[in-house]
Design a protein around this motif. Structure first.
Motif, PDB file in Angstrom:
ATOM      1  N   UNK A   1      -0.788   1.204  -6.380  1.00 44.00           N
ATOM      2  CA  UNK A   1       0.081   1.202  -5.205  1.00 44.00           C
ATOM      3  C   UNK A   1       1.293   0.294  -5.424  1.00 44.00           C
ATOM      4  N   UNK A   2       1.078  -0.851  -6.054  1.00 44.70           N
ATOM      5  CA  UNK A   2       2.182  -1.790  -6.265  1.00 44.70           C
ATOM      6  C   UNK A   2       3.268  -1.169  -7.144  1.00 44.70           C
TER       7      UNK A   2
ATOM      8  N   UNK B   1       0.832  -1.202   0.000  1.00 36.74           N
ATOM      9  CA  UNK B   1       0.000   0.000   0.000  1.00 36.74           C
ATOM     10  C   UNK B   1       0.871   1.258   0.000  1.00 36.74           C
ATOM     11  N   UNK B   2       0.387   2.275  -0.698  1.00 38.16           N
ATOM     12  CA  UNK B   2       1.055   3.580  -0.731  1.00 38.16           C
ATOM     13  C   UNK B   2      -0.008   4.650  -0.513  1.00 38.16           C
ATOM     14  N   UNK B   3       0.259   5.575   0.409  1.00 39.50           N
ATOM     15  CA  UNK B   3      -0.593   6.744   0.615  1.00 39.50           C
ATOM     16  C   UNK B   3       0.223   7.977   0.244  1.00 39.50           C
TER      17      UNK B   3
ATOM     18  N   UNK C   1       8.774   1.642  -7.554  1.00 35.83           N
ATOM     19  CA  UNK C   1       9.654   2.776  -7.851  1.00 35.83           C
ATOM     20  C   UNK C   1      10.288   3.318  -6.570  1.00 35.83           C
ATOM     21  N   UNK C   2       9.504   3.399  -5.497  1.00 38.31           N
ATOM     22  CA  UNK C   2      10.025   3.927  -4.239  1.00 38.31           C
ATOM     23  C   UNK C   2      11.178   3.095  -3.701  1.00 38.31           C
TER      24      UNK C   2
ATOM     25  N   UNK D   1     -10.247   5.578  -5.477  1.00 35.37           N
ATOM     26  CA  UNK D   1      -9.352   4.429  -5.446  1.00 35.37           C
ATOM     27  C   UNK D   1      -8.640   4.230  -4.126  1.00 35.37           C
ATOM     28  N   UNK D   2      -8.774   5.186  -3.198  1.00 37.29           N
ATOM     29  CA  UNK D   2      -8.065   5.096  -1.925  1.00 37.29           C
ATOM     30  C   UNK D   2      -8.991   4.483  -0.876  1.00 37.29           C
TER      31      UNK D   2
END
Length: 658
Positions: A314-315, A109-111, A320-321, A171-172
């Protein structure tokens, strides 16, 4: 302007203005609401934007995970008051791997504060009440926001979470459960004017939205859409370049992701801005960049986590992160045919990690937003690298002990100042409040003297020093203060000094400032420090100055004629070279009047309401940008104007020639 120190070093810049409410963001939040949610049932989040504006780098900060002002001024203006921008918008991303609530595996997950590609993909919000607004604090005594808890001349403290799925984009729906406390710190000191520090506390509150779970392999990233250039230049955003500075000119490892205009706009945009991590030293740091119009960026075929294109899930964002890649500098890249790496609407992404954050625990992360510009023999990258080192040393004073300091030796505070315009003259008066301050580092009352500055533009590095006066004590010039005609106010014992600037042009807007400087501290090698001219910078226009009760006097237009072919920006009269940067001044006005501008045919082109308090330093002058009320730039020709006040009407004319 930067001087090496062997002891304590300091940071950033400041001052601030407030823009609260952010109606556009409220609307965007409502448009992206969860399907079926009644937006009238609950007020929107209390979002705000505020501005660090006291030093040489002006930066907008928010309480919703973004920074910058999305094309509005100021966003990241550097140098201060220059109208040169280096940022459209930026945002933080936080990504981690978590166990699924049902125990069937893991989710990635990415916020984020802002997706960067989709304009309405917002996922971080403050609360709904005014109590959730940004808190402002300052170390400056006797000012409205003074607080003993402050660590800088301007602290901004914002709190926001990723748990408000009702107002986030649709989408969140799987938030991590983050509570983020963002503190940004800024100073005006001459050695610390080119950067702002962000201190983030990332708290795991996953237990408030479901089963508590550990954030595994958490990475933080900062997305930046730079848009570098003088705002008046058409398409100034379309020719940026980016890169990664690993080591500065002194051999210090700084790892700064940077962005700048590709050719400096022939000297109009000479600087560079960037970001570095101050704490902790990450195991993995990644730097990636893209050309959004083509959705292309450099890739390493050997790294499956490094790919080109919009990370729309998110994936993909997490890949990239966490990819560990340092992309080649843009000018050294090898794009496919049709993409010119020498300049584009570039965006970059700096990320670092990994960290594990158990439930109810907090992770501390610290960044610096930096600027650099050519100074003497140093180019903009030399200055950027020096500022990057200083930011780290201010965060943890050398010799580093791992404990944040957020402190350094301050100069004396700027004095209280007032300016009084008159016929071809400006009188500057200031008090002696700077002289009694005790330096908390040397424990000495180390005030030494004053400097008086003047500028046509108000830009910090274009200030002209009119005079310098110091104590007679064997340090410096020993000029003393007698020439400043000191007068003691019998009511409060304050001493007031006076400096008179004569031989000026009536109606020409000028900026004045008075700074205070100290004697330094020889035992530590600390050189003399000076307060920033930005602190008490004031704008004034000398004028004969008719008062409201007097008969209407001759109103002057400066310049007259106005030459369309002239480059008035070269002398500081105008801020840029486009039609919307043009300027003429009507001078010798009453404090309250109405100016109307007409064509020779009698068509009304524009109306200006001039209304200033009687004691205002610009009450007798008013500027016009040569743009009509129909938003059209005027052409060459003869123009008429009237000035109407309670005492009568004055009729005049001016010429615009090529």
């Amino acid at each position: 302007m930067k001087k090496p120190l062997t002891f304590l070093l300091l940071f950033f810049l400041v001052a601030g203005a407030v823009f609260a409410g952010d109606k556009a963001r409220h609307e965007a939040a409502q448009k992206g609401k969860k399907p079926g949610f009644d937006k009238t049932a609950v007020a929107p989040p209390f979002t705000q934007t505020k501005f660090h504006q006291v030093g040489n780098l002006w930066l907008a900060v928010t309480n919703f995970g973004m920074f910058g002002n999305e094309g509005n001024r100021p966003s990241c203006e550097f140098p201060a008051n220059s109208n040169i921008d280096y940022l459209f918008s930026g945002a933080i991303w936080i990504g981690a791997i978590v166990d699924r609530p049902d125990g069937t595996g893991v989710d990635t997950l990415v916020s984020h504060g802002y997706d960067g590609w989709q304009p309405s993909w917002y996922e971080l919000f403050p609360g709904f009440a005014e109590a959730d607004s940004i808190v402002e604090r300052t170390t400056r005594p006797n000012t409205p926001n003074y607080d003993s808890l402050a660590v800088s001349e301007q602290d901004y403290v914002a709190v926001y979470t990723d748990t408000n799925t009702a107002f986030a984009w649709e989408g969140h729906q799987k938030p991590l459960g983050l509570k983020i406390t963002q503190r940004s710190y800024a100073w005006s000191y001459s050695y610390a004017e080119d950067f702002v520090i962000f201190d983030f506390l990332i708290e795991n509150i996953s237990g408030l939205i479901g089963p508590p779970r550990t954030f595994k392999k958490l990475f933080m990233g900062v997305y930046v859409d730079g848009d570098c250039g003088l705002r008046s230049i058409p398409n100034y955003h379309a020719d940026d370049i980016t890169g990664f500075l690993r080591v500065n000119s002194d051999g210090d490892t700084v790892n700064v992701a940077w962005i700048k205009d590709n050719d400096g706009d022939n000297g109009l945009t000479p600087g560079v801005t960037g970001i570095r991590v101050l704490f902790p030293d990450p195991k993995t740091i990644s730097y990636n960049w893209w050309d959004p119009p083509t959705d292309w960026g450099p890739t390493n075929p050997a790294n499956p986590f490094d790919y080109s294109g919009h990370p729309d899930t998110d994936a993909k964002k997490y890949r990239i992160m966490s990819n560990g890649e340092i992309d080649p500098d843009q000018t050294q890249s090898n794009p496919p045919p049709g993409i010119d790496p020498s300049g584009m609407d570039t965006r970059y992404f700096l990320s670092f990690g990994p960290f594990d954050v158990p439930p109810d625990s907090t992770l501390k992360l610290t960044l610096a937003y930096l600027g650099g510009q050519p100074e003497g023999e140093n180019d903009e990258f030399d200055d950027l690298g020096i500022n990057a080192r200083w930011a780290r040393d201010v965060y943890d004073n050398p010799p580093a002990d791992g404990i944040p300091d957020f402190s350094g030796p301050p100069p004396p505070p700027s004095p209280n100042m007032e300016i009084i315009p008159s016929d071809k003259t400006v009188t500057i008066r200031w008090d002696n409040s700077s002289e009694s301050t005790v330096d908390k580092f040397s424990r000495l009352q180390d005030f030494q003297g004053y400097r008086i500055y003047r500028s046509r533009s108000g830009i910090l590095n274009e200030m002209e020093k009119l005079g310098e006066y110091d104590q007679v004590d064997g340090f410096g010039y020993d000029f003393g203060f007698d020439a400043l005609n000191p007068i003691t106010d019998p009511a409060n014992g304050k001493v007031w000094y006076t400096y008179i600037d004569r031989g000026l042009t009536n109606g020409e807007f000028l900026y004045y400032a008075v700074t205070a400087f100290d004697s330094g501290y020889a035992p530590t090698g600390l050189e003399s420090l000076e307060s920033s001219p930005v602190i008490n910078l004031k704008r004034v226009a000398p004028s004969v100055g008719p008062e409201q009760e007097q008969a209407m006097q001759e109103v002057l237009v400066v310049p007259n004629p106005y030459r369309l072919s002239a480059n008035y920006a070269d002398i500081g009269w105008e801020r840029g070279i486009s039609d919307t940067d043009r300027r003429i001044d009507f001078t010798n006005l009453p404090p309250r009047c109405t100016i109307r501008i007409y064509s020779l045919a009698g068509d009304l082109l524009d109306t200006i309401e001039h209304d200033y308090p009687v004691k205002s330093a610009i009450r007798h002058s008013e500027s016009w940008d040569l743009v009509t009320r129909n938003i059209q730039a005027i052409a060459s020709g003869i123009y008429l104007f009237t000035v109407t006040s309670e005492t009568g009407t004055y009729v005049g004319k001016f010429a615009v020639i090529y």
